[in-house]
Each structure stands twice: as structure tokens, then as C-alpha cells.
Design an enzyme around this catalytic site. Structure first.
Site, PDB file in Angstrom:
ATOM      1  N   TYR A  13       0.826  -1.228   0.000  1.00 49.73           N
ATOM      2  CA  TYR A  13       0.000   0.000   0.000  1.00 49.73           C
ATOM      3  C   TYR A  13       0.857   1.274   0.000  1.00 49.73           C
ATOM      4  CZ  TYR A  13      -3.341   3.406   2.075  1.00 49.73           C
ATOM      5  OH  TYR A  13      -4.102   4.503   2.364  1.00 49.73           O
ATOM      6  N   ASP A  33      10.110  -7.551  -3.382  1.00 55.29           N
ATOM      7  CA  ASP A  33       8.860  -7.882  -2.685  1.00 55.29           C
ATOM      8  C   ASP A  33       8.634  -9.376  -2.825  1.00 55.29           C
ATOM      9  OD1 ASP A  33       6.006  -7.961  -1.922  1.00 55.29           O
ATOM     10  OD2 ASP A  33       6.047  -5.793  -2.209  1.00 55.29           O
ATOM     11  N   ASN A  37       1.706 -10.223   0.622  1.00 61.71           N
ATOM     12  CA  ASN A  37       0.459  -9.499   0.899  1.00 61.71           C
ATOM     13  C   ASN A  37       0.210  -8.457  -0.189  1.00 61.71           C
ATOM     14  OD1 ASN A  37      -1.838  -8.744   2.300  1.00 61.71           O
ATOM     15  ND2 ASN A  37      -0.747  -7.346   3.666  1.00 61.71           N
ATOM     16  N   ASP A  60      12.250 -13.183  -0.877  1.00 63.73           N
ATOM     17  CA  ASP A  60      11.858 -13.179   0.527  1.00 63.73           C
ATOM     18  C   ASP A  60      13.069 -12.689   1.318  1.00 63.73           C
ATOM     19  OD1 ASP A  60      11.288 -13.711   3.154  1.00 63.73           O
ATOM     20  OD2 ASP A  60      10.632 -15.786   2.825  1.00 63.73           O
ATOM     21  N   ALA A  84       9.039  -3.474   3.636  1.00 60.27           N
ATOM     22  CA  ALA A  84       8.618  -4.877   3.743  1.00 60.27           C
ATOM     23  C   ALA A  84       8.406  -5.290   5.195  1.00 60.27           C
ATOM     24  CB  ALA A  84       9.678  -5.767   3.099  1.00 60.27           C
ATOM     25  N   SER A 127       6.246   3.648  12.768  1.00 63.83           N
ATOM     26  CA  SER A 127       4.840   3.901  13.099  1.00 63.83           C
ATOM     27  C   SER A 127       4.721   4.690  14.393  1.00 63.83           C
ATOM     28  CB  SER A 127       4.133   2.549  13.268  1.00 63.83           C
ATOM     29  OG  SER A 127       2.884   2.720  13.884  1.00 63.83           O
ATOM     30  N   TYR A 152       3.477  -6.558  16.521  1.00 64.87           N
ATOM     31  CA  TYR A 152       3.708  -5.720  15.335  1.00 64.87           C
ATOM     32  C   TYR A 152       4.345  -4.401  15.751  1.00 64.87           C
ATOM     33  CZ  TYR A 152       2.632  -1.826  12.308  1.00 64.87           C
ATOM     34  OH  TYR A 152       2.747  -0.660  11.598  1.00 64.87           O
ATOM     35  N   LYS A 156       8.380  -2.710  15.338  1.00 67.34           N
ATOM     36  CA  LYS A 156       8.785  -1.387  14.815  1.00 67.34           C
ATOM     37  C   LYS A 156       9.729  -0.705  15.807  1.00 67.34           C
ATOM     38  CE  LYS A 156       6.441  -1.309  10.968  1.00 67.34           C
ATOM     39  NZ  LYS A 156       7.144  -1.355   9.678  1.00 67.34           N
ATOM     40  N   PHE A 181       1.520   8.272  11.177  1.00 69.91           N
ATOM     41  CA  PHE A 181       0.313   8.246  11.996  1.00 69.91           C
ATOM     42  C   PHE A 181      -0.706   7.328  11.282  1.00 69.91           C
ATOM     43  CE2 PHE A 181       1.100  10.649  15.854  1.00 69.91           C
ATOM     44  CZ  PHE A 181       2.443  10.868  15.635  1.00 69.91           C
ATOM     45  N   LEU A 203      -9.778   1.384  10.532  1.00 69.77           N
ATOM     46  CA  LEU A 203     -11.079   2.063  10.427  1.00 69.77           C
ATOM     47  C   LEU A 203     -11.506   2.349   8.982  1.00 69.77           C
ATOM     48  CD1 LEU A 203     -13.437   3.486  11.870  1.00 69.77           C
ATOM     49  CD2 LEU A 203     -12.038   5.561  11.893  1.00 69.77           C
TER      50      LEU A 203
HETATM   51  C1  UD1 Z   1      -3.475   0.708  14.078  1.00 68.74           C
HETATM   52  C2  UD1 Z   1      -2.429   0.023  14.919  1.00 68.74           C
HETATM   53  C3  UD1 Z   1      -1.098   0.662  14.651  1.00 68.74           C
HETATM   54  C4  UD1 Z   1      -0.784   0.677  13.163  1.00 68.74           C
HETATM   55  C5  UD1 Z   1      -1.910   1.396  12.416  1.00 68.74           C
HETATM   56  C6  UD1 Z   1      -1.727   1.414  10.917  1.00 68.74           C
HETATM   57  C7  UD1 Z   1      -3.562  -0.798  16.968  1.00 68.74           C
HETATM   58  C8  UD1 Z   1      -3.690  -0.675  18.444  1.00 68.74           C
HETATM   59  N1  UD1 Z   1      -2.762   0.081  16.343  1.00 68.74           N
HETATM   60  O1  UD1 Z   1      -3.593   2.046  14.543  1.00 68.74           O
HETATM   61  O2  UD1 Z   1      -0.122  -0.065  15.364  1.00 68.74           O
HETATM   62  O3  UD1 Z   1       0.436   1.316  12.929  1.00 68.74           O
HETATM   63  O4  UD1 Z   1      -3.134   0.734  12.713  1.00 68.74           O
HETATM   64  O5  UD1 Z   1      -1.956   0.182  10.353  1.00 68.74           O
HETATM   65  O6  UD1 Z   1      -4.187  -1.642  16.367  1.00 68.74           O
HETATM   66  N2  UD1 Z   1     -11.900   1.591  14.890  1.00 68.74           N
HETATM   67  C9  UD1 Z   1     -13.231   1.270  15.078  1.00 68.74           C
HETATM   68  N3  UD1 Z   1     -13.753   0.239  14.361  1.00 68.74           N
HETATM   69  C10 UD1 Z   1     -13.010  -0.507  13.491  1.00 68.74           C
HETATM   70  C11 UD1 Z   1     -11.638  -0.171  13.309  1.00 68.74           C
HETATM   71  C12 UD1 Z   1     -11.130   0.875  14.039  1.00 68.74           C
HETATM   72  O7  UD1 Z   1     -13.940   1.903  15.863  1.00 68.74           O
HETATM   73  O8  UD1 Z   1     -13.540  -1.462  12.896  1.00 68.74           O
HETATM   74  C13 UD1 Z   1     -11.338   2.730  15.647  1.00 68.74           C
HETATM   75  C14 UD1 Z   1     -10.234   2.309  16.591  1.00 68.74           C
HETATM   76  O9  UD1 Z   1     -10.764   2.008  17.856  1.00 68.74           O
HETATM   77  C15 UD1 Z   1      -9.373   3.568  16.619  1.00 68.74           C
HETATM   78  C16 UD1 Z   1      -9.591   4.211  15.245  1.00 68.74           C
HETATM   79  O10 UD1 Z   1     -10.754   3.616  14.715  1.00 68.74           O
HETATM   80  O11 UD1 Z   1      -9.838   4.435  17.590  1.00 68.74           O
HETATM   81  C17 UD1 Z   1      -8.428   3.958  14.311  1.00 68.74           C
HETATM   82  O12 UD1 Z   1      -8.180   2.570  14.281  1.00 68.74           O
HETATM   83  P1  UD1 Z   1      -7.194   1.908  13.212  1.00 68.74           P
HETATM   84  O13 UD1 Z   1      -7.537   2.371  11.852  1.00 68.74           O
HETATM   85  O14 UD1 Z   1      -7.185   0.445  13.455  1.00 68.74           O
HETATM   86  O15 UD1 Z   1      -5.788   2.552  13.562  1.00 68.74           O
HETATM   87  P2  UD1 Z   1      -4.997   2.586  14.969  1.00 68.74           P
HETATM   88  O16 UD1 Z   1      -5.579   1.673  15.959  1.00 68.74           O
HETATM   89  O17 UD1 Z   1      -4.811   4.008  15.345  1.00 68.74           O
END
Ligand code: UD1
Length: 351
Positions: A13, A33, A37, A60, A84, A127, A152, A156, A181, A203
Site C-alpha cells: 500500500y 517484494d 500481501n 523473501d 517490507a 509507526s 507488530y 517497529k 500516523f 477504520l
Molecule cells: C493501528 C495500529 C497501529 C498501526 C496502524 C496502521 C492498533 C492498536 N494500532 O492504529 O499499530 O500502525 O493501525 O496500520 O491496532 N476503529 C473502530 N472500528 C473498526 C476499526 C477501528 O472503531 O472497525 C477505531 C479504533 O478504535 C481507533 C480508530 O478507529 O480508535 C483507528 O483505528 P485503526 O484504523 O485500526 O488505527 P490505529 O488503531 O490508530
């Protein structure tokens, strides 16, 4: 002559978006690569976007001999960008050894091959997870790192420490760690973007897959955090903005502009948005309602993470400039274009 840059994980990505920016800035890119994934089709998509197909080696990086052989072949490279890695947080909690083995053995092999071939510059894909639960906000690069809650995240943190030790033991080796971030969004062509395998952890892809009808509903993990609306706050950053920062880091390393042999930069916008902000933005830009439900907190989530961005601005001359709405729209455009393409492939018509 074009400067050659080795990009490990360049079909993934963030890697693929960075390869595009490098090619557009006239670098000669070699991707390494193992496609664990990602897909080789990404190379065709990079060709469509840039007019150039990067050199590709399916290696690999846990295989020391194969890693050394490919680096020897490209020993004229000026720098390496190391993307990677495995990145699924939940999977890493269930299978920590797989994560330490993959993410750290490959790093060690890359660093060894790099030193053996006198390639001086190294850029590491780190990260904000290395900050754990920060005591002060916004997070500056001076904030203490903490042990992340997942293997994970810890891979890092350990990787950054390994790089630091390697730098201290060397006279002519420079490195930059970029602490991302929350990357979201996709290339404006709609040809490359995030393709999580299986159920998304993050998310943004969960939101777009829910809206696309692939997931039934989004679970919002908790609304009792000490934030304005009770949902956690993150610093979402567009992947193309992130990719551009890598090009500036490459320039800084190659031109020997570093203040110290090992530098660390946060890559974020400096703006914190809650989960409900992201949902509201999605509903606004798509003019639709998202099916979601508030559920229990997800273990390991921290209430707030957003970056202080001054250092990257001052030293790299970089800042992110996309708004949340633009980033969310970009993620949605990619999801739609990708799904359309998949369904036309299934129905037999050409892409
Ligand atoms: C996550 C990882 C982080 C990684 C980053 C990028 C954790 C604790 N951290 O960050 O190590 O570098 O992804 O890949 O997993 N959320 C929901 N519903 C969902 C998914 C997420 O409510 O189905 C919320 C989470 O609670 C969070 C926010 O959305 O508050 C962001 O979540 P996410 O996108 O997974 O990122 P991080 O947790 O910040």
C-alpha cells in the site's frame, strides 16, 4: 544519470504510492517484494500511471543469501526504503514469533546486505505506535517511546533500536525513520490503493467495505474515551502526502543534508479527528448513511494520538495538505473503482 533506489515491499500500500512519487521525481526504482500481501499486477498499474515499469525482484528478505545476491546486483543504489513487513496488529498478538521473525530477520538481512555493498542511505517505515500511550500531545519526536501493546508495534520499536545501534557502529551509514500516523486514501488515478487481505483491522477500509456492502456494519470500538465525543482521536494522513515525504527523505540522505546520521520524523497532519468525525465526513462526502454500532473498546487502543509536525516541516520541507473530507473521498473512490473492476472481471469484460 538517475539515482537508483531499492524499495522493499514496493508492491504494498504505502510502498507502491512511494514508488510512483519516486519515478515521477526521476529516480530509478528497484522493487524487492515477496508478494506475500500484494500482487505483481501492481507493477502494471505503476506502469499505467507513470509510463515506467520498475525493476522487480521476487525475493523473501528472510532469505539471507537471496537478499545479499539481489543487493549485490544493485550495489549502485543510493538508498533503500524498507517497507517490507507484516502489519496486522491482531495477527501479531496471536502469532508474535511470526512477526518478530519476518519483520526483524528481514531488516537484519537488508541492513547486512546494504553494509556489505556500501549503500549508504536507509529509510525505515516506522509507526506512531512506538509512542504507546503518550503523556503529552501533540506528539513530538522527543516524546519517550513506550513498549507497544502488540508484537507488530514492538517489532517497529525494536527495529528502530537495531538501526540506531548499526548507525553508531558505522562511519558512513545514514538512516531516517519515518513514524507514520494513520495513513488512508489512495492514488488519484484509482489504480492503486489499500487492499487489506480478509477482514480489515483499520477504520477507513472497514468503513468503505461496509458502505460497499462487503461488511454488514462498522463496529465503533467504544464511546467512553476522554475525548470530545467519547471516540478515540487519530491523525489521519493521505497516503500520497506520506509518499511525498519519502522522496524528500531520500533527497536529504543522498545530498547528505542530515543533522545527525540517524534522524526520526513524525508524518502526520497535526490534526486529530475522532472516529465519529471520520464517519460524519464519510456520510457527508458520500451523501449516505453508514451502518454502524457502538460496541466495547478494542483492547490496546489509546484515546488520542496526533503529531507535532514542525520537525518534518523544518527539516524535510514537508507538510500534508489534504483535508479529512478529501482523504475520505479518496478512500471511497478507490473502493468503488476497485469493486467495479472486480465485478467486470467476474462478468468477463476487460478491465
Ligand atoms: C493501528 C495500529 C497501529 C498501526 C496502524 C496502521 C492498533 C492498536 N494500532 O492504529 O499499530 O500502525 O493501525 O496500520 O491496532 N476503529 C473502530 N472500528 C473498526 C476499526 C477501528 O472503531 O472497525 C477505531 C479504533 O478504535 C481507533 C480508530 O478507529 O480508535 C483507528 O483505528 P485503526 O484504523 O485500526 O488505527 P490505529 O488503531 O490508530
Amino acid at each position: 544519470m538517475q539515482n537508483k533506489i531499492i524499495v522493499t515491499g514496493g508492491c504494498g500500500y504505502i510502498g507502491s504510492h512511494t514508488v510512483i512519487e519516486l519515478i515521477e521525481n526521476n529516480y530509478n526504482v528497484v522493487i524487492i517484494d515477496d508478494l506475500s500481501n500484494s500482487s505483481e499486477e501492481t507493477l502494471e498499474r505503476i506502469l499505467k500511471i507513470t509510463g515506467t515499469k520498475p525493476t522487480f525482484a521476487n525475493v523473501d528478505l528472510k532469505d539471507e543469501m537471496a537478499t545479499k545476491a539481489v543487493f549485490k546486483k544493485h550495489k549502485d543504489a543510493k538508498a533503500i526504503i524498507n517497507f517490507a513487513a507484516h502489519k496486522a496488529v491482531g495477527e501479531s498478538v496471536k502469532n508474535p514469533l511470526m512477526y518478530y521473525n519476518n519483520n526483524l530477520c528481514s531488516l537484519i538481512n537488508v541492513l547486512s546486505a546494504q553494509i556489505e555493498n556500501n549503500i549508504e542511505g536507509f529509510i525505515f517505515s516506522s509507526s506512531a505506535t512506538v509512542y504507546g500511550t503518550p503523556e503529552t500531545l501533540p506528539i513530538t519526536e522527543k516524546n519517550e517511546t513506550q513498549r507497544p501493546s502488540s508484537a507488530y508495534g514492538n517489532s517497529k520499536k525494536i527495529a528502530e533500536e537495531i538501526i540506531d545501534d548499526v548507525i553508531k557502529a558505522s562511519n558512513n551509514f545514514q538512516a531516517i525513520s519515518l513514524r507514520y500516523f494513520n495513513p488512508i486514501g489512495a492514488h488519484e488515478s484509482g489504480l492503486i490503493g489499500e487492499l487489506p487481505s480478509g477482514i480489515p483491522n483499520n477504520l477507513m477500509p472497514y468503513i468503505t467495505q461496509t458502505a460497499a456492502g462487503i461488511r454488514e456494519k462498522l463496529m465503533v470500538f467504544g464511546n467512553d474515551y476522554p475525548t470530545k465525543d467519547g471516540t478515540p482521536i487519530r491523525d489521519y494522513i493521505h497516503v500520497v502526502d506520506l509518499a511525498k515525504a519519502h522522496v524528500l527523505a531520500v533527497k536529504r540522505i543522498i545530498n547528505k543534508e542530515q543533522d545527525m546520521p540517524y534522524e526520526i520524523f513524525n508524518l502526520g497532519t497535526g490534526n486529530g479527528f475522532s472516529v465519529l468525525d471520520v464517519i460524519n465526513s464519510f456520510e457527508k462526502v458520500t451523501n449516505s448513511k453508514l451502518n454502524y454500532e457502538i460496541v466495547e473498546r478494542r483492547p490496546g487502543d489509546v484515546p488520542q494520538l496526533y503529531a507535532a509536525t514542525n520537525l518534518a516541516k523544518e527539516k524535510l520541507g514537508w507538510s500534508a495538505n489534504k483535508t479529512l473530507d478529501e482523504m475520505v473521498k479518496s478512500s471511497w473512490d478507490w473502493e468503488q473503482k476497485y469493486r467495479k473492476e472486480q465485478s467486470s472481471k467476474e462478468s468477463g469484460s476487460a478491465f
